[in-house]
Design a protein around this motif. Structure first.
Motif, PDB file in Angstrom:
ATOM      1  N   GLU A   1      29.766  44.700  62.441  1.00 59.23           N
ATOM      2  CA  GLU A   1      29.861  43.258  62.658  1.00 59.23           C
ATOM      3  C   GLU A   1      30.361  42.496  61.428  1.00 59.23           C
ATOM      4  O   GLU A   1      30.720  41.320  61.521  1.00 59.23           O
ATOM      5  CB  GLU A   1      28.505  42.687  63.106  1.00 59.23           C
ATOM      6  N   ALA A   2      30.383  43.160  60.264  1.00 61.22           N
ATOM      7  CA  ALA A   2      30.889  42.510  59.050  1.00 61.22           C
ATOM      8  C   ALA A   2      32.412  42.523  58.976  1.00 61.22           C
ATOM      9  O   ALA A   2      33.004  41.815  58.159  1.00 61.22           O
ATOM     10  CB  ALA A   2      30.309  43.192  57.817  1.00 61.22           C
ATOM     11  N   HIS A   3      33.043  43.312  59.850  1.00 55.84           N
ATOM     12  CA  HIS A   3      34.508  43.401  59.863  1.00 55.84           C
ATOM     13  C   HIS A   3      35.067  42.470  60.934  1.00 55.84           C
ATOM     14  O   HIS A   3      34.421  42.242  61.944  1.00 55.84           O
ATOM     15  CB  HIS A   3      34.935  44.852  60.152  1.00 55.84           C
ATOM     16  N   PRO A   4      36.241  41.864  60.723  1.00 52.14           N
ATOM     17  CA  PRO A   4      37.170  42.061  59.603  1.00 52.14           C
ATOM     18  C   PRO A   4      36.932  41.148  58.414  1.00 52.14           C
ATOM     19  O   PRO A   4      37.718  41.184  57.462  1.00 52.14           O
ATOM     20  CB  PRO A   4      38.526  41.768  60.246  1.00 52.14           C
ATOM     21  N   LEU A   5      35.883  40.318  58.454  1.00 55.61           N
ATOM     22  CA  LEU A   5      35.690  39.357  57.372  1.00 55.61           C
ATOM     23  C   LEU A   5      35.621  40.038  56.020  1.00 55.61           C
ATOM     24  O   LEU A   5      36.281  39.623  55.059  1.00 55.61           O
ATOM     25  CB  LEU A   5      34.417  38.541  57.619  1.00 55.61           C
ATOM     26  N   ILE A   6      34.819  41.113  55.914  1.00 53.83           N
ATOM     27  CA  ILE A   6      34.665  41.754  54.611  1.00 53.83           C
ATOM     28  C   ILE A   6      35.982  42.355  54.132  1.00 53.83           C
ATOM     29  O   ILE A   6      36.297  42.326  52.949  1.00 53.83           O
ATOM     30  CB  ILE A   6      33.541  42.811  54.648  1.00 53.83           C
ATOM     31  N   ASP A   7      36.793  42.874  55.069  1.00 54.03           N
ATOM     32  CA  ASP A   7      38.090  43.425  54.691  1.00 54.03           C
ATOM     33  C   ASP A   7      38.998  42.330  54.134  1.00 54.03           C
ATOM     34  O   ASP A   7      39.696  42.526  53.129  1.00 54.03           O
ATOM     35  CB  ASP A   7      38.760  44.086  55.898  1.00 54.03           C
ATOM     36  N   ASN A   8      39.011  41.172  54.797  1.00 54.68           N
ATOM     37  CA  ASN A   8      39.865  40.076  54.356  1.00 54.68           C
ATOM     38  C   ASN A   8      39.440  39.548  52.983  1.00 54.68           C
ATOM     39  O   ASN A   8      40.280  39.247  52.124  1.00 54.68           O
ATOM     40  CB  ASN A   8      39.837  38.945  55.378  1.00 54.68           C
ATOM     41  N   LEU A   9      38.126  39.449  52.784  1.00 52.50           N
ATOM     42  CA  LEU A   9      37.633  38.966  51.492  1.00 52.50           C
ATOM     43  C   LEU A   9      37.960  39.951  50.377  1.00 52.50           C
ATOM     44  O   LEU A   9      38.411  39.551  49.285  1.00 52.50           O
ATOM     45  CB  LEU A   9      36.119  38.735  51.569  1.00 52.50           C
ATOM     46  N   ALA A  10      37.738  41.241  50.646  1.00 50.42           N
ATOM     47  CA  ALA A  10      38.040  42.259  49.638  1.00 50.42           C
ATOM     48  C   ALA A  10      39.530  42.279  49.315  1.00 50.42           C
ATOM     49  O   ALA A  10      39.929  42.367  48.143  1.00 50.42           O
ATOM     50  CB  ALA A  10      37.573  43.631  50.124  1.00 50.42           C
ATOM     51  N   GLN A  11      40.349  42.181  50.358  1.00 48.53           N
ATOM     52  CA  GLN A  11      41.797  42.183  50.138  1.00 48.53           C
ATOM     53  C   GLN A  11      42.230  40.951  49.353  1.00 48.53           C
ATOM     54  O   GLN A  11      43.130  41.024  48.496  1.00 48.53           O
ATOM     55  CB  GLN A  11      42.533  42.232  51.485  1.00 48.53           C
ATOM     56  N   GLY A  12      41.563  39.824  49.610  1.00 45.68           N
ATOM     57  CA  GLY A  12      41.884  38.606  48.853  1.00 45.68           C
ATOM     58  C   GLY A  12      41.626  38.791  47.367  1.00 45.68           C
ATOM     59  O   GLY A  12      42.413  38.336  46.522  1.00 45.68           O
ATOM     60  N   ILE A  13      40.525  39.472  47.024  1.00 49.33           N
ATOM     61  CA  ILE A  13      40.234  39.758  45.615  1.00 49.33           C
ATOM     62  C   ILE A  13      41.317  40.652  45.024  1.00 49.33           C
ATOM     63  O   ILE A  13      41.827  40.410  43.927  1.00 49.33           O
ATOM     64  CB  ILE A  13      38.849  40.411  45.486  1.00 49.33           C
ATOM     65  N   LEU A  14      41.701  41.684  45.771  1.00 51.07           N
ATOM     66  CA  LEU A  14      42.691  42.638  45.268  1.00 51.07           C
ATOM     67  C   LEU A  14      44.071  42.002  45.129  1.00 51.07           C
ATOM     68  O   LEU A  14      44.831  42.335  44.210  1.00 51.07           O
ATOM     69  CB  LEU A  14      42.754  43.862  46.182  1.00 51.07           C
ATOM     70  N   PHE A  15      44.408  41.105  46.040  1.00 52.94           N
ATOM     71  CA  PHE A  15      45.710  40.449  45.956  1.00 52.94           C
ATOM     72  C   PHE A  15      45.864  39.632  44.672  1.00 52.94           C
ATOM     73  O   PHE A  15      46.985  39.352  44.236  1.00 52.94           O
ATOM     74  CB  PHE A  15      45.919  39.541  47.170  1.00 52.94           C
ATOM     75  N   GLU A  16      44.753  39.229  44.058  1.00 55.14           N
ATOM     76  CA  GLU A  16      44.810  38.441  42.832  1.00 55.14           C
ATOM     77  C   GLU A  16      44.696  39.310  41.577  1.00 55.14           C
ATOM     78  O   GLU A  16      44.747  38.785  40.459  1.00 55.14           O
ATOM     79  CB  GLU A  16      43.676  37.409  42.828  1.00 55.14           C
ATOM     80  N   SER A  17      44.563  40.610  41.736  1.00 57.01           N
ATOM     81  CA  SER A  17      44.325  41.466  40.566  1.00 57.01           C
ATOM     82  C   SER A  17      45.627  41.814  39.848  1.00 57.01           C
ATOM     83  O   SER A  17      46.692  41.914  40.461  1.00 57.01           O
ATOM     84  CB  SER A  17      43.617  42.759  40.986  1.00 57.01           C
ATOM     85  N   GLU A  18      45.523  42.012  38.556  1.00 56.44           N
ATOM     86  CA  GLU A  18      46.680  42.436  37.763  1.00 56.44           C
ATOM     87  C   GLU A  18      47.131  43.831  38.172  1.00 56.44           C
ATOM     88  O   GLU A  18      48.323  44.133  38.187  1.00 56.44           O
ATOM     89  CB  GLU A  18      46.336  42.410  36.275  1.00 56.44           C
ATOM     90  N   ALA A  19      46.175  44.693  38.506  1.00 57.67           N
ATOM     91  CA  ALA A  19      46.517  46.068  38.860  1.00 57.67           C
ATOM     92  C   ALA A  19      47.415  46.112  40.086  1.00 57.67           C
ATOM     93  O   ALA A  19      48.350  46.920  40.167  1.00 57.67           O
ATOM     94  CB  ALA A  19      45.253  46.883  39.103  1.00 57.67           C
ATOM     95  N   LYS A  20      47.154  45.233  41.044  1.00 55.90           N
ATOM     96  CA  LYS A  20      47.989  45.198  42.252  1.00 55.90           C
ATOM     97  C   LYS A  20      49.432  44.878  41.885  1.00 55.90           C
ATOM     98  O   LYS A  20      50.373  45.560  42.315  1.00 55.90           O
ATOM     99  CB  LYS A  20      47.440  44.178  43.233  1.00 55.90           C
ATOM    100  N   SER A  21      49.643  43.865  41.049  1.00 56.29           N
ATOM    101  CA  SER A  21      51.004  43.494  40.659  1.00 56.29           C
ATOM    102  C   SER A  21      51.671  44.610  39.874  1.00 56.29           C
ATOM    103  O   SER A  21      52.832  44.957  40.125  1.00 56.29           O
ATOM    104  CB  SER A  21      50.966  42.216  39.824  1.00 56.29           C
ATOM    105  N   GLU A  22      50.920  45.210  38.943  1.00 55.09           N
ATOM    106  CA  GLU A  22      51.498  46.250  38.099  1.00 55.09           C
ATOM    107  C   GLU A  22      51.829  47.502  38.905  1.00 55.09           C
ATOM    108  O   GLU A  22      52.902  48.096  38.741  1.00 55.09           O
ATOM    109  CB  GLU A  22      50.519  46.590  36.983  1.00 55.09           C
ATOM    110  N   ARG A  23      50.930  47.911  39.773  1.00 56.63           N
ATOM    111  CA  ARG A  23      51.144  49.133  40.545  1.00 56.63           C
ATOM    112  C   ARG A  23      52.264  48.952  41.572  1.00 56.63           C
ATOM    113  O   ARG A  23      53.059  49.870  41.805  1.00 56.63           O
ATOM    114  CB  ARG A  23      49.840  49.566  41.224  1.00 56.63           C
TER     115      ARG A  23
END
Length: 265
Positions: free
Chosen positions: A229-251
């Motif tokens: 029942e936590a999905h897809p909200l938790i997936d969207n929130l986690a992805q939002g954090i990752l989209f702002e990470s430096e590692a995502k841009s660099e990789r």
């Protein structure tokens, strides 16, 4: 990977575990060979100590056993001498189940390298890992009902999720013990290796895991463990954090650069 032996202050004074640290992983060897690595109160406390360190400084955890009498042993179960003396309040305290839940919830993946006996609480410890590798001489199962108790540290629900209800009942209610080949056939373990190659295989898997982005690993594991029942909200929130990470841009930039210049510089 070959690890140089290391031990920080966080792991000093351990008597039932042997710990080898690397920059991105910790290898913990259960070490009570005289009693086939039976899990006693001291080992429980020391494994909690390991968990505390890995919660502070997340790394991949590899769990393995020892050789005993020329045979492999992961863990033969809870210490029967201690278990015989436990009463209702001990059961309600969830001594082993609490520890195994903490291991399952560690930030980064846990690999169990299983050789020989992995039974009772030893099997339940293995079920709490994210990955299980085995050897042909593996013997994994739940003999608790034959001792007048039940498998109460995760097997009644983790095992059903891992192998399905019919086989889980065969193991829990009829005492079936699986060989390494049988465990591989039902995907309770994902790989079988000769005993001498088991730890190198665990480290090779750790190499594959640690090649990923650490934050992406942590958030993916957390999302995987979340209730439906936590999905897809938790997936969207986690992805939002990752989209702002430096590692995502660099990789991603490195991926695009490799695609444009496949032969490299």
């Amino acid at each position: 990977m070959t690890e140089p032996p290391q031990q920080t202050a966080a792991f000093e004074g351990l008597t039932t575990l042997r710990v080898t640290e690397g920059a991105d992983r910790v290898h913990v060897q259960l070490h009570r060979p005289a009693v086939r690595n039976a899990i006693d109160a001291v080992m429980v406390a020391e494994l909690h100590q390991v968990c505390a360190e890995l919660e502070r400084h997340p790394r991949v955890l590899i769990l393995s056993g020892t050789e005993s009498g020329g045979k492999g042993v992961f863990a033969s179960g809870a210490d029967i001498a201690e278990l015989r003396e436990r009463r209702r309040d001990d059961a309600l305290a969830g001594i082993n189940s609490g520890l195994f839940a903490r291991i399952a919830a560690l930030p980064l993946p846990v690999i169990a390298a299983l050789d020989g006996f992995a039974q009772g609480g030893g099997a339940e410890l293995a079920y709490a890992a994210d990955f299980r590798l085995g050897t042909p001489r593996l013997k994994i199962g739940q003999p608790e009902a034959g001792l007048g108790i039940m498998a109460a540290a995760g097997a009644t629900w983790r095992l059903k999720e891992l192998v399905g209800e019919p086989l889980a009942k065969d193991m829990l209610l009829a005492g079936r013990i699986l060989s390494g080949e049988e465990a591989l056939a039902v995907r309770l373990v994902t790989e079988l290796h000769h005993p001498a190659r088991l730890l190198p295989a665990a480290h090779a898997l750790a190499d594959r895991i640690t090649a990923q982005d650490p934050l992406a690993l942590r958030l993916t594991k957390a999302a995987f463990r979340a209730p439906r029942e936590a999905h897809p909200l938790i997936d969207n929130l986690a992805q939002g954090i990752l989209f702002e990470s430096e590692a995502k841009s660099e990789r991603m930039q490195a991926f695009l650069d490799r695609r444009e210049n496949p032969r490299g510089p």
